[in-house]
Write a protein that holds these residues in place. Structure first.
Motif, PDB file in Angstrom:
ATOM      1  N   LEU A   1       0.834  -1.196   0.000  1.00 18.74           N
ATOM      2  CA  LEU A   1       0.000   0.000   0.000  1.00 18.74           C
ATOM      3  C   LEU A   1       0.876   1.256   0.000  1.00 18.74           C
ATOM      4  CD1 LEU A   1      -2.591  -1.198   2.646  1.00 18.74           C
ATOM      5  CD2 LEU A   1      -3.160  -0.613   0.278  1.00 18.74           C
ATOM      6  N   PRO A   2       0.372   2.380  -0.485  1.00 19.15           N
ATOM      7  CA  PRO A   2       1.136   3.632  -0.399  1.00 19.15           C
ATOM      8  C   PRO A   2       1.541   3.913   1.045  1.00 19.15           C
ATOM      9  CG  PRO A   2      -0.800   3.915  -1.782  1.00 19.15           C
ATOM     10  CD  PRO A   2      -0.931   2.555  -1.153  1.00 19.15           C
ATOM     11  N   SER A   3       2.650   4.593   1.223  1.00 19.38           N
ATOM     12  CA  SER A   3       3.201   4.790   2.565  1.00 19.38           C
ATOM     13  C   SER A   3       2.226   5.484   3.514  1.00 19.38           C
ATOM     14  CB  SER A   3       4.516   5.577   2.487  1.00 19.38           C
ATOM     15  OG  SER A   3       4.304   6.843   1.884  1.00 19.38           O
ATOM     16  N   ALA A   4       1.385   6.374   2.986  1.00 17.57           N
ATOM     17  CA  ALA A   4       0.430   7.058   3.857  1.00 17.57           C
ATOM     18  C   ALA A   4      -0.539   6.068   4.489  1.00 17.57           C
ATOM     19  CB  ALA A   4      -0.346   8.111   3.062  1.00 17.57           C
ATOM     20  N   LEU A   5      -0.771   4.925   3.817  1.00 16.94           N
ATOM     21  CA  LEU A   5      -1.668   3.896   4.338  1.00 16.94           C
ATOM     22  C   LEU A   5      -0.909   2.780   5.058  1.00 16.94           C
ATOM     23  CD1 LEU A   5      -3.987   3.646   1.216  1.00 16.94           C
ATOM     24  CD2 LEU A   5      -4.585   4.665   3.412  1.00 16.94           C
ATOM     25  N   SER A   6       0.319   2.485   4.617  1.00 16.51           N
ATOM     26  CA  SER A   6       1.067   1.370   5.209  1.00 16.51           C
ATOM     27  C   SER A   6       1.853   1.765   6.454  1.00 16.51           C
ATOM     28  CB  SER A   6       2.015   0.761   4.176  1.00 16.51           C
ATOM     29  OG  SER A   6       2.996   1.697   3.769  1.00 16.51           O
ATOM     30  N   ASP A   7       2.310   3.016   6.538  1.00 21.71           N
ATOM     31  CA  ASP A   7       3.106   3.422   7.706  1.00 21.71           C
ATOM     32  C   ASP A   7       2.349   3.261   9.026  1.00 21.71           C
ATOM     33  OD1 ASP A   7       5.176   3.976   6.028  1.00 21.71           O
ATOM     34  OD2 ASP A   7       5.034   6.166   6.187  1.00 21.71           O
ATOM     35  N   PRO A   8       1.066   3.633   9.105  1.00 22.14           N
ATOM     36  CA  PRO A   8       0.338   3.417  10.362  1.00 22.14           C
ATOM     37  C   PRO A   8       0.214   1.942  10.735  1.00 22.14           C
ATOM     38  CG  PRO A   8      -0.796   5.046   9.011  1.00 22.14           C
ATOM     39  CD  PRO A   8       0.258   4.432   8.149  1.00 22.14           C
ATOM     40  N   ILE A   9       0.131   1.064   9.726  1.00 18.38           N
ATOM     41  CA  ILE A   9       0.064  -0.378  10.006  1.00 18.38           C
ATOM     42  C   ILE A   9       1.381  -0.842  10.606  1.00 18.38           C
ATOM     43  CG2 ILE A   9      -0.216  -2.663   8.980  1.00 18.38           C
ATOM     44  CD1 ILE A   9      -1.953  -1.319   6.797  1.00 18.38           C
ATOM     45  N   ALA A  10       2.494  -0.388  10.037  1.00 12.61           N
ATOM     46  CA  ALA A  10       3.809  -0.756  10.565  1.00 12.61           C
ATOM     47  C   ALA A  10       3.962  -0.311  12.014  1.00 12.61           C
ATOM     48  CB  ALA A  10       4.909  -0.145   9.696  1.00 12.61           C
ATOM     49  N   LEU A  11       3.523   0.889  12.322  1.00 12.30           N
ATOM     50  CA  LEU A  11       3.603   1.391  13.692  1.00 12.30           C
ATOM     51  C   LEU A  11       2.738   0.566  14.640  1.00 12.30           C
ATOM     52  CD1 LEU A  11       3.497   5.211  12.917  1.00 12.30           C
ATOM     53  CD2 LEU A  11       5.433   3.967  13.904  1.00 12.30           C
ATOM     54  N   ALA A  12       1.548   0.172  14.188  1.00 17.85           N
ATOM     55  CA  ALA A  12       0.656  -0.625  15.027  1.00 17.85           C
ATOM     56  C   ALA A  12       1.253  -2.004  15.298  1.00 17.85           C
ATOM     57  CB  ALA A  12      -0.713  -0.761  14.362  1.00 17.85           C
ATOM     58  N   LEU A  13       1.878  -2.592  14.285  1.00 15.22           N
ATOM     59  CA  LEU A  13       2.528  -3.889  14.497  1.00 15.22           C
ATOM     60  C   LEU A  13       3.708  -3.759  15.449  1.00 15.22           C
ATOM     61  CD1 LEU A  13       2.349  -5.337  10.891  1.00 15.22           C
ATOM     62  CD2 LEU A  13       1.526  -6.487  12.955  1.00 15.22           C
ATOM     63  N   ALA A  14       4.483  -2.702  15.299  1.00 10.75           N
ATOM     64  CA  ALA A  14       5.600  -2.478  16.223  1.00 10.75           C
ATOM     65  C   ALA A  14       5.083  -2.323  17.652  1.00 10.75           C
ATOM     66  CB  ALA A  14       6.391  -1.245  15.794  1.00 10.75           C
ATOM     67  N   ASP A  15       3.956  -1.629  17.811  1.00 10.67           N
ATOM     68  CA  ASP A  15       3.364  -1.480  19.145  1.00 10.67           C
ATOM     69  C   ASP A  15       2.982  -2.837  19.723  1.00 10.67           C
ATOM     70  OD1 ASP A  15       3.622   1.266  18.951  1.00 10.67           O
ATOM     71  OD2 ASP A  15       1.524   1.625  18.439  1.00 10.67           O
ATOM     72  N   GLN A  16       2.351  -3.686  18.913  1.00 13.66           N
ATOM     73  CA  GLN A  16       1.944  -5.019  19.367  1.00 13.66           C
ATOM     74  C   GLN A  16       3.154  -5.819  19.834  1.00 13.66           C
ATOM     75  OE1 GLN A  16      -0.715  -7.235  19.652  1.00 13.66           O
ATOM     76  NE2 GLN A  16      -2.203  -5.582  19.511  1.00 13.66           N
ATOM     77  N   LEU A  17       4.203  -5.822  19.033  1.00 15.44           N
ATOM     78  CA  LEU A  17       5.380  -6.609  19.355  1.00 15.44           C
ATOM     79  C   LEU A  17       6.119  -6.046  20.560  1.00 15.44           C
ATOM     80  CD1 LEU A  17       6.601  -7.136  15.684  1.00 15.44           C
ATOM     81  CD2 LEU A  17       5.569  -8.876  17.170  1.00 15.44           C
ATOM     82  N   GLU A  18       6.133  -4.733  20.676  1.00 16.55           N
ATOM     83  CA  GLU A  18       6.828  -4.107  21.812  1.00 16.55           C
ATOM     84  C   GLU A  18       6.078  -4.372  23.126  1.00 16.55           C
ATOM     85  OE1 GLU A  18       8.608   0.244  23.185  1.00 16.55           O
ATOM     86  OE2 GLU A  18       7.308   0.099  21.424  1.00 16.55           O
ATOM     87  N   LYS A  19       4.763  -4.281  23.111  1.00 16.04           N
ATOM     88  CA  LYS A  19       3.980  -4.478  24.320  1.00 16.04           C
ATOM     89  C   LYS A  19       3.983  -5.938  24.776  1.00 16.04           C
ATOM     90  CE  LYS A  19       0.774  -0.649  23.453  1.00 16.04           C
ATOM     91  NZ  LYS A  19      -0.626  -0.277  23.155  1.00 16.04           N
ATOM     92  N   GLY A  20       4.059  -6.856  23.826  1.00 22.23           N
ATOM     93  CA  GLY A  20       4.097  -8.267  24.190  1.00 22.23           C
ATOM     94  C   GLY A  20       2.776  -8.778  24.732  1.00 22.23           C
ATOM     95  N   PRO A  21       2.806  -9.643  25.743  1.00 24.43           N
ATOM     96  CA  PRO A  21       1.593 -10.300  26.225  1.00 24.43           C
ATOM     97  C   PRO A  21       0.526  -9.339  26.752  1.00 24.43           C
ATOM     98  CG  PRO A  21       3.535 -11.415  27.056  1.00 24.43           C
ATOM     99  CD  PRO A  21       4.011 -10.157  26.405  1.00 24.43           C
ATOM    100  N   THR A  22       0.897  -8.096  27.047  1.00 24.75           N
ATOM    101  CA  THR A  22      -0.106  -7.142  27.536  1.00 24.75           C
ATOM    102  C   THR A  22      -0.820  -6.425  26.413  1.00 24.75           C
ATOM    103  OG1 THR A  22       1.515  -5.330  27.631  1.00 24.75           O
ATOM    104  CG2 THR A  22       1.280  -6.714  29.591  1.00 24.75           C
ATOM    105  N   ALA A  23      -0.385  -6.691  25.127  1.00 22.24           N
ATOM    106  CA  ALA A  23      -0.984  -6.001  23.991  1.00 22.24           C
ATOM    107  C   ALA A  23      -2.434  -6.416  23.810  1.00 22.24           C
ATOM    108  CB  ALA A  23      -0.187  -6.296  22.723  1.00 22.24           C
TER     109      ALA A  23
END
Length: 321
Positions: free
Chosen positions: A299-321
């Motif tokens: 997807l264009p970066s304006a649409l894909s960048d928020p997805i990347a950030l959300a995935l990074a948040d999930q992985l960073e938070k771990g089991p509490t996500a």
């Protein structure tokens, strides 16, 4: 370099996965410890995996030439696109088949059973979620609008279904296929007339679905409770066929659809899902499928960048996500 601190993220994918690179760059900026490995390849090229079970509980280690990870201290596992398990290159025939099977059940079983880890997504849930019949059943339970669909090996049933309404054919799995000249072929979604259907339908299950008179398509990427929807405009019935002709724009998600997405993810045990919808002129969203390990970086970066950030948040938070 040792990287066995509590909270490491384990990323399982192949070395050419550019989509993973986008998220790993974000995690690196946040100084989140990450170990990336392709077990089907790396365990034959300097990496090692050992696990023990007993009175001391479950413990083990995954080591690469540059990292060593205590498996008790894995915060999250991102199961992306690891290479399929096989035997070492020096083996062939039954020996290679045996080694590959032991890799699948042994290594795959270890990495799918890490204590306390948060999976995005768990590999067994990915596999369960890839069955199209299971997707359709879960979609109905979640309250989605689902086009009339038949899966059959009976040519008469298929002809009758395609007589009742305009219909399309979809493969149940994107099976690799090569023609007589060894050229790769892609089976696209296409319209089907009753006269197109031959007795060859009896060779395997076929999926026929009522054609939705759509105004546009939507790719909705769900990361936990966060939804990212892109309206896709294409002249093709199957928009994947000519991606150079696509146009994209963000679109809001109706509350009823968002509620059904949440129900679907819970039902299927998923954290991430790439949903496809056909939207009609009167605003009805018809569920087509949900890929539990779908791509999104195209997807264009304006649409894909928020997805990347959300995935990074999930992985960073771990089991509490």
């Amino acid at each position: 370099m040792t990287d066995d601190r509590p909270g490491a993220v384990l990323v399982l994918t192949n070395s050419l996965d550019a989509t993973a690179d986008v998220v790993l760059h974000i995690l690196a900026e946040r100084r989140v410890p990450v170990v990336r490995v392709d077990p089907g390849v790396d365990l034959y090229n300097g990496a090692s995996l050992t696990t023990r079970y007993g009175t001391g509980g479950q413990r083990g280690a995954l080591a690469t030439p540059t990292r060593a990870l205590d498996l008790r201290h894995v915060r999250s596992v991102w199961w992306r696109r690891p290479t399929a398990y096989s035997g070492p290159l020096e083996l062939d025939g039954q020996d290679a088949k045996f080694a590959g099977s032991q890799m699948f059940w042994g290594v795959g079983g270890i990495l799918a059973s890490l204590p306390h880890a948060h999976y995005v997504n768990h590999p067994w849930q990915i596999r369960n979620g890839e069955y199209k019949p299971a997707q359709l059943a879960a979609a109905l339970r979640a309250g989605f609008l689902v086009p009339e669909t038949v899966i059959t090996m009976d040519p008469a049933e298929a002809r009758q279904f395609c007589t009742e309404q305009p219909a399309v054919y979809k493969p149940l799995w994107n099976t690799p296929y090569r023609d007589a000249d060894d050229r790769a072929q892609q089976v696209w979604v296409r319209e089907v007339n009753p006269t197109d259907i031959t007795d060859a339908v009896s060779t395997c299950p076929h999926l026929f679905q009522a054609r939705v008179e759509k105004s546009f398509d939507v790719r909705l990427t769900a990361v936990g409770a966060r939804l990212f929807a892109a309206r896709i405009t294409s002249p093709e019935l199957d928009w994947r066929r000519r991606q150079d002709l696509l146009s994209y724009e963000p679109i809001s998600v109706p509350d009823a659809v968002a509620a059904s997405v949440a129900g679907y993810l819970t039902d299927m045990g998923l954290v991430f899902g790439a949903f496809d919808f056909a939207v009609t002129a009167d605003g009805a969203w018809y569920f087509l499928e949900c890929n539990p390990n779908g791509q999104w970086a195209w997807l264009p970066s304006a649409l894909s960048d928020p997805i990347a950030l959300a995935l990074a948040d999930q992985l960073e938070k771990g089991p509490t996500a």
